[in-house]
Design an enzyme around this catalytic site. Structure first.
Site, PDB file in Angstrom:
ATOM      1  N   ASP A   1     -24.374  -6.771  -7.229  1.00  0.00           N
ATOM      2  CA  ASP A   1     -25.454  -6.619  -6.248  1.00  0.00           C
ATOM      3  C   ASP A   1     -26.743  -6.123  -6.906  1.00  0.00           C
ATOM      4  O   ASP A   1     -27.832  -6.365  -6.395  1.00  0.00           O
ATOM      5  CB  ASP A   1     -25.072  -5.584  -5.172  1.00  0.00           C
ATOM      6  CG  ASP A   1     -23.848  -5.994  -4.371  1.00  0.00           C
ATOM      7  OD1 ASP A   1     -23.268  -7.051  -4.663  1.00  0.00           O
ATOM      8  OD2 ASP A   1     -23.477  -5.235  -3.456  1.00  0.00           O
TER       9      ASP A   1
ATOM     10  N   ARG B   1     -20.298 -21.354   7.527  1.00  0.00           N
ATOM     11  CA  ARG B   1     -21.690 -21.101   7.110  1.00  0.00           C
ATOM     12  C   ARG B   1     -22.161 -22.288   6.271  1.00  0.00           C
ATOM     13  O   ARG B   1     -22.348 -22.186   5.062  1.00  0.00           O
ATOM     14  CB  ARG B   1     -21.774 -19.844   6.245  1.00  0.00           C
ATOM     15  CG  ARG B   1     -21.155 -18.617   6.852  1.00  0.00           C
ATOM     16  CD  ARG B   1     -21.120 -17.464   5.871  1.00  0.00           C
ATOM     17  NE  ARG B   1     -20.423 -16.323   6.428  1.00  0.00           N
ATOM     18  CZ  ARG B   1     -20.070 -15.249   5.731  1.00  0.00           C
ATOM     19  NH1 ARG B   1     -20.357 -15.176   4.434  1.00  0.00           N
ATOM     20  NH2 ARG B   1     -19.436 -14.259   6.304  1.00  0.00           N
TER      21      ARG B   1
ATOM     22  N   CYS C   1     -18.248  -9.775  -6.695  1.00  0.00           N
ATOM     23  CA  CYS C   1     -19.085  -8.588  -6.439  1.00  0.00           C
ATOM     24  C   CYS C   1     -18.810  -7.477  -7.456  1.00  0.00           C
ATOM     25  O   CYS C   1     -19.724  -6.775  -7.877  1.00  0.00           O
ATOM     26  CB  CYS C   1     -18.768  -7.992  -5.078  1.00  0.00           C
ATOM     27  SG  CYS C   1     -18.912  -9.102  -3.696  1.00  0.00           S
TER      28      CYS C   1
ATOM     29  N   ASP D   1     -22.378 -14.663  -2.196  1.00  0.00           N
ATOM     30  CA  ASP D   1     -21.135 -14.939  -2.927  1.00  0.00           C
ATOM     31  C   ASP D   1     -19.851 -14.889  -2.087  1.00  0.00           C
ATOM     32  O   ASP D   1     -18.754 -14.903  -2.648  1.00  0.00           O
ATOM     33  CB  ASP D   1     -21.042 -14.072  -4.191  1.00  0.00           C
ATOM     34  CG  ASP D   1     -21.213 -12.582  -3.958  1.00  0.00           C
ATOM     35  OD1 ASP D   1     -21.447 -12.182  -2.803  1.00  0.00           O
ATOM     36  OD2 ASP D   1     -21.109 -11.831  -4.940  1.00  0.00           O
TER      37      ASP D   1
ATOM     38  N   SER E   1     -16.864  -9.460   5.267  1.00  0.00           N
ATOM     39  CA  SER E   1     -16.060 -10.279   6.172  1.00  0.00           C
ATOM     40  C   SER E   1     -14.778 -10.738   5.468  1.00  0.00           C
ATOM     41  O   SER E   1     -14.583 -10.514   4.269  1.00  0.00           O
ATOM     42  CB  SER E   1     -16.871 -11.500   6.604  1.00  0.00           C
ATOM     43  OG  SER E   1     -16.934 -12.427   5.535  1.00  0.00           O
TER      44      SER E   1
ATOM     45  N   ASP F   1     -31.524  -8.450  -3.427  1.00  0.00           N
ATOM     46  CA  ASP F   1     -30.318  -7.926  -4.065  1.00  0.00           C
ATOM     47  C   ASP F   1     -29.874  -9.008  -5.053  1.00  0.00           C
ATOM     48  O   ASP F   1     -29.966 -10.213  -4.756  1.00  0.00           O
ATOM     49  CB  ASP F   1     -29.204  -7.708  -3.039  1.00  0.00           C
ATOM     50  CG  ASP F   1     -29.356  -6.415  -2.231  1.00  0.00           C
ATOM     51  OD1 ASP F   1     -30.425  -5.776  -2.299  1.00  0.00           O
ATOM     52  OD2 ASP F   1     -28.392  -6.063  -1.530  1.00  0.00           O
TER      53      ASP F   1
ATOM     54  N   HIS G   1     -25.815 -11.423   0.807  1.00  0.00           N
ATOM     55  CA  HIS G   1     -25.247 -11.878  -0.475  1.00  0.00           C
ATOM     56  C   HIS G   1     -24.612 -13.264  -0.324  1.00  0.00           C
ATOM     57  O   HIS G   1     -23.874 -13.527   0.615  1.00  0.00           O
ATOM     58  CB  HIS G   1     -24.243 -10.880  -1.061  1.00  0.00           C
ATOM     59  CG  HIS G   1     -24.853  -9.517  -1.229  1.00  0.00           C
ATOM     60  ND1 HIS G   1     -24.115  -8.381  -1.367  1.00  0.00           N
ATOM     61  CD2 HIS G   1     -26.155  -9.126  -1.280  1.00  0.00           C
ATOM     62  CE1 HIS G   1     -24.920  -7.343  -1.493  1.00  0.00           C
ATOM     63  NE2 HIS G   1     -26.174  -7.784  -1.431  1.00  0.00           N
TER      64      HIS G   1
END
Ligand code: DAV
Length: 368
Positions: A107, A263, A350, A246, A298, A195, A244
């Site tokens: 990040d 998405r 991450c 990823d 999520s 970020d 983010h």
């Protein structure tokens, strides 16, 4: 002197990486940026303060194990230096009850070629997080004469950087999806914000998610900062909390990307991939219906995988459908237990940031 820092994309053979740590991690008190992120039904509402010692130990076991797995594959692993995150921080404009942690280096630090760039960040609680990486970055700078050590403009993060009335409890998910589709995000265009985990590196082309944590000024700053690269700003309107890129859009090797099926990248933004014969395939379903307790992210951390080289991918071991899909693409899948680390800021992509991948800057999108 040896070259230490070099990484142009998300898939070339990984030789040196930073793996985060869970030590001292806190759930920061609500602030304008996080109020918008925490879903209505999340177990995180109203909770802040240091995470339990037990959860930190469990996360660190998995982070240490990831480090061992990578080392056994010949990857050098460095670790950040945690701060005491449970202390009040302030700037002339604001103060915040605690910091966050240093589990997700992705990040904060963007490595591109011989450069390591500290992102502006967009949460007040994460304003000082770069300090955890300074000992490593200074060591790389001291020992690699070509390494470029850069820092994006420090943001002020006053209330003007955030849209008013964006609290999740006041907005239904449907309303939020509409706002996201209209690109009305919690961050405003007052100042440059990004970020590092909103940026995917694919050689000459960088793909940047415009959402809660990166604004258009952030993309524009990156465009001016990396004049030899082409910056493409992407949106994923199905994500009510676009933070983010990823867990949304994951390149596995040149020509192959998995996209979160909830998405979808809009058609007009797919053109560049089509023109250059890249396949965008729906990612497999997550194996879990819920994230683990006290997790910001999520269930789609399932697709937050770490590519070790163009034939080998680390996938969370309980994400059986994602393991199977990536196996079917012809990769060797390295299953890595990692769910205890999720609440600390994400999964395998991450939790790492590249220092060195073999290979040069290539043009994977010659048809623009
Ligand atoms: O789907 O919650 C998580 C990305 C973390 N870097 C999500 C996005």
């Amino acid at each position: 002197m040896p070259k230490i820092v070099n990484s142009w994309n998300e898939w070339d053979p990984l030789k040196h990486v930073i793996v985060g740590k869970a030590d001292n991690c806190c759930i920061p008190p609500a602030e304008p940026a996080t109020d918008a992120k925490i879903p209505e039904d999340s177990d995180m509402h109203g909770i802040d303060g240091p995470r339990s010692e037990e959860s930190i130990i469990k996360a660190n076991i998995q982070l240490d194990n990831l480090s061992k797995i990578l080392e056994s594959r010949g990857v050098k692993v460095d670790r950040p230096t945690p701060l005491d995150f449970n202390q009040k921080i302030s700037t002339p404009d604001w103060d915040n009850g605690t910091m966050f942690g240093c589990m997700p280096p992705r990040d904060v630090i963007l490595t591109l070629g011989n450069e390591m760039l500290e992102a502006t960040m967009s949460y007040r609680s994460r304003w000082f997080e770069y300090l955890c990486y300074r000992p490593l970055i200074e060591e790389y700078f001291n020992n690699d004469p070509d390494m470029r050590f850069e820092c994006a403009p420090k943001p002020r993060l006053t209330d003007e950087s955030y849209r008013e009335n964006y609290l999740s409890e006041d907005i239904t998910v449907d309303e939020r999806l509409k706002m996201v589709a209209e690109k009305r995000f919690v961050t405003t265009e007052k100042e440059v914000l990004f970020d590092a985990a909103d940026i995917l590196r694919m050689g000459k082309d960088l793909f940047v998610q415009h959402g809660f944590t990166t604004n258009l000024k952030g993309s524009d700053w990156l465009r001016r900062h990396f004049p030899n690269h082409r910056i493409h700003t992407l949106n994923f309107p199905g994500d009510p909390y676009p933070i983010h890129i990823d867990a949304t859009f994951t390149p596995l090797r040149p020509g192959l990307i998995i996209n979160n099926p909830t998405r979808q990248l809009p058609d007009e933004q797919r053109e560049i991939f089509k023109k250059n014969d890249w396949e965008i395939i729906d990612a497999a379903q997550p194996a879990h219906n819920q994230p683990p307790p006290l997790c910001y992210s999520s269930i789609w951390l399932s697709m937050n995988v770490l590519v070790v080289d163009p034939k080998t991918v680390c996938v969370e071991e309980t994400e059986v459908y994602q393991c199977e899909q990536i196996d079917k693409f012809g990769f060797e899948v390295i299953p890595v237990p990692f769910r205890d680390a999720y609440p600390f800021g994400g999964a395998l992509h991450c939790a790492t940031t590249d220092v060195y991948r073999e290979g040069d800057c290539e043009d994977y999108f010659p048809n623009q």
